[in-house]
Design an enzyme around this catalytic site. Structure first.
Site, PDB file in Angstrom:
ATOM      1  CG  ASP A  10       3.703  31.434 -24.167  1.00  0.00           C
ATOM      2  OD1 ASP A  10       3.107  32.038 -23.256  1.00  0.00           O
ATOM      3  OD2 ASP A  10       3.964  30.214 -24.101  1.00  0.00           O
ATOM      4  CB  SER A  11       6.691  31.834 -20.787  1.00  0.00           C
ATOM      5  OG  SER A  11       5.772  30.755 -20.786  1.00  0.00           O
ATOM      6  CE1 TYR A  42       8.812  34.755 -19.646  1.00  0.00           C
ATOM      7  CE2 TYR A  42       6.915  35.811 -20.644  1.00  0.00           C
ATOM      8  CZ  TYR A  42       8.260  35.503 -20.666  1.00  0.00           C
ATOM      9  OH  TYR A  42       9.038  35.950 -21.703  1.00  0.00           O
ATOM     10  N   GLY A  43       4.608  32.433 -14.993  1.00  0.00           N
ATOM     11  CA  GLY A  43       3.469  32.488 -14.074  1.00  0.00           C
ATOM     12  C   GLY A  43       3.812  32.605 -12.608  1.00  0.00           C
ATOM     13  CB  CYS A  74       1.998  34.849 -22.680  1.00  0.00           C
ATOM     14  SG  CYS A  74       2.429  34.565 -20.965  1.00  0.00           S
ATOM     15  CG  ASN A  75      -3.976  33.712 -20.666  1.00  0.00           C
ATOM     16  OD1 ASN A  75      -5.112  34.142 -20.742  1.00  0.00           O
ATOM     17  ND2 ASN A  75      -3.543  32.741 -21.442  1.00  0.00           N
ATOM     18  CD  GLU A 153       7.584  25.467 -21.865  1.00  0.00           C
ATOM     19  OE1 GLU A 153       8.736  25.359 -22.290  1.00  0.00           O
ATOM     20  OE2 GLU A 153       6.706  26.159 -22.417  1.00  0.00           O
ATOM     21  CB  CYS A 185      -2.455  29.240 -18.826  1.00  0.00           C
ATOM     22  SG  CYS A 185      -0.719  28.847 -19.171  1.00  0.00           S
ATOM     23  CB  THR A 186      -1.334  30.365 -24.440  1.00  0.00           C
ATOM     24  OG1 THR A 186      -0.064  30.707 -23.860  1.00  0.00           O
ATOM     25  CG2 THR A 186      -2.150  31.619 -24.664  1.00  0.00           C
ATOM     26  CG  HIS A 187       2.086  26.565 -21.520  1.00  0.00           C
ATOM     27  ND1 HIS A 187       2.357  27.907 -21.574  1.00  0.00           N
ATOM     28  CD2 HIS A 187       3.271  25.941 -21.706  1.00  0.00           C
ATOM     29  CE1 HIS A 187       3.668  28.082 -21.772  1.00  0.00           C
ATOM     30  NE2 HIS A 187       4.240  26.896 -21.852  1.00  0.00           N
TER      31      HIS A 187
END
Ligand code: DGL
Length: 268
Positions: A10-11, A42-43, A74-75, A153, A185-187
Site C-alpha cells: 500500500d502507499s 498515491y491518491g 490499495c484501491n 498517516e 480506500c484501505t486507510h
C-alpha cells in the site's frame, strides 16, 4: 506445502487493514508487507505514476522474497495497475476493488449505495465500472475524500479536524441517502468511528479487507500453494519512509504482529 510468503503493499498504513484480516483468516501464512510511506499519498498522483510504483514494488516482492501471491492492498493502485500486473506477473495478483463491491452489494437493501475513495480511485471510474457490470439497477453515489489519508498517516484518527472534514466531504453520500457505504480506500477503516458518526447509525460501513482475505483463501485453498503450519508464520513489515514511525503507529493500528519495521528503498 509452500513456505513462500504472500506479498502485499500500500502507499502506507492503509493496507494494514487488509493485513489484519489476512493474518486473522490465514494465520499460518508468511507475509511481507511494503508500506510506501516515502511516496504517499498515491491518491493525488497521476495513475500512470501509481502504476509504475505498483510495478516496482510487485517486482521487488517477487524478486527479493519470491512472494507466491501479490495483494494490491490499495484501491488507488488497484484502480491504476491491477489488470497490467495480472497480465505481466507469473503468479496470482489480488486487488481490493472487486471484493469490496461484492460485500457492498450483499448488504444493501434499498439499492442506494455509496463509495468513498481517493481522488485517483474515484476519478478512475473503476468502482463505477465494476458496480455497473454487476448491478446496473443500483443507484451509486461516489465521493472523493482528499485529506483523509493524511490524517491517518499522522495517526490522527479521532480529532475535531477529521470530523469537520468528514462532514464536508461526506455530504454528497449523506444527501443521497445511501443505506451502505464502501470505504474504498484501505486507510479509511481507521476513520470508521468518525465516518460512522457523520453517516448515522443506519448506514452500514463496508470495508474490502475481509472479503479480500477470503478471495486469497479461495485461491490458495486445496492447492500446493497453501502453507500448513509446521512452524509459526513470520510477518515482515517494510517502509520506504520513517521506519521508527512505521513501527510505532503501525503497531497501534495493526496490533502486536508488527514488532519491527525494516527499511525499503525503491529502485532509483
Ligand atoms: N490506501 C490507499 C488506497 O486505498 C492509498 C491512499 C493514498 O496514498 O492516497 O487508495
Amino acid at each position: 506445502m509452500d513456505e513462500r510468503p504472500i506479498g502485499m503493499f500500500d502507499s502506507g498504513f492503509g493496507g494494514l487493514t487488509v493485513a489484519r484480516a489476512l493474518i486473522d483468516l490465514l494465520p499460518e501464512e508468511n507475509l511481507v508487507y511494503v508500506g510506501d510511506t516515502g511516496r504517499y499519498p498515491y491518491g493525488s498522483r497521476p495513475l500512470d505514476e501509481v502504476r509504475s510504483f505498483a510495478d516496482e514494488i510487485s517486482r521487488y516482492l517477487i524478486q527479493a522474497h519470491d512472494a507466491k501471491l501479490i495483494i494490491v492492498a490499495c484501491n488507488t493502485a488497484s484502480a491504476a495497475a491491477l489488470a497490467p500486473l495480472q497480465d505481466r506477473l507469473d503468479r496470482p495478483v489480488v486487488g481490493v476493488i472487486d471484493p469490496g463491491v461484492q460485500s457492498l452489494l450483499t448488504v444493501t437493501n434499498t439499492g442506494r449505495i455509496g463509495v468513498i475513495g481517493t481522488v485517483g480511485t474515484i476519478g478512475s471510474g473503476a468502482y463505477q465500472d465494476v458496480v455497473a457490470r454487476h448491478r446496473p439497477d443500483v443507484e451509486l453515489t461516489c465521493a472523493a475524500c482528499p485529506g483523509f489519508v493524511e490524517f491517518v498517516e499522522r495517526g490522527e484518527t479521532r480529532t475535531d479536524q477529521v470530523r469537520v472534514l468528514a462532514e464536508r466531504l461526506l455530504a454528497p453520500v449523506v444527501e443521497a441517502k445511501v443505506d451502505s457505504l464502501l470505504l474504498g480506500c484501505t486507510h479509511y477503516p481507521f476513520l470508521s468511528r468518525t465516518i460512522g458518526e457523520v453517516m448515522g447509525r443506519d448506514v452500514v460501513l463496508v470495508s474490502s479487507a475481509d472479503e479480500t482475505a477470503f478471495a486469497v483463501r479461495r485461491i490458495l485453498a486445496g492447492t500446493d500453494r497453501a502453507r500448513r503450519a509446521s512452524a509459526p508464520a513470520y510477518h515482515r513489515f517494510l517502509s520506504s519512509g520513517d521506519v521508527r514511525w512505521f513501527e510505532r503507529l503501525g503497531r497501534r493500528l495493526l496490533g502486536p504482529e508488527l514488532l519491527r519495521a525494516e527499511a525499503w528503498t525503491w529502485p532509483s
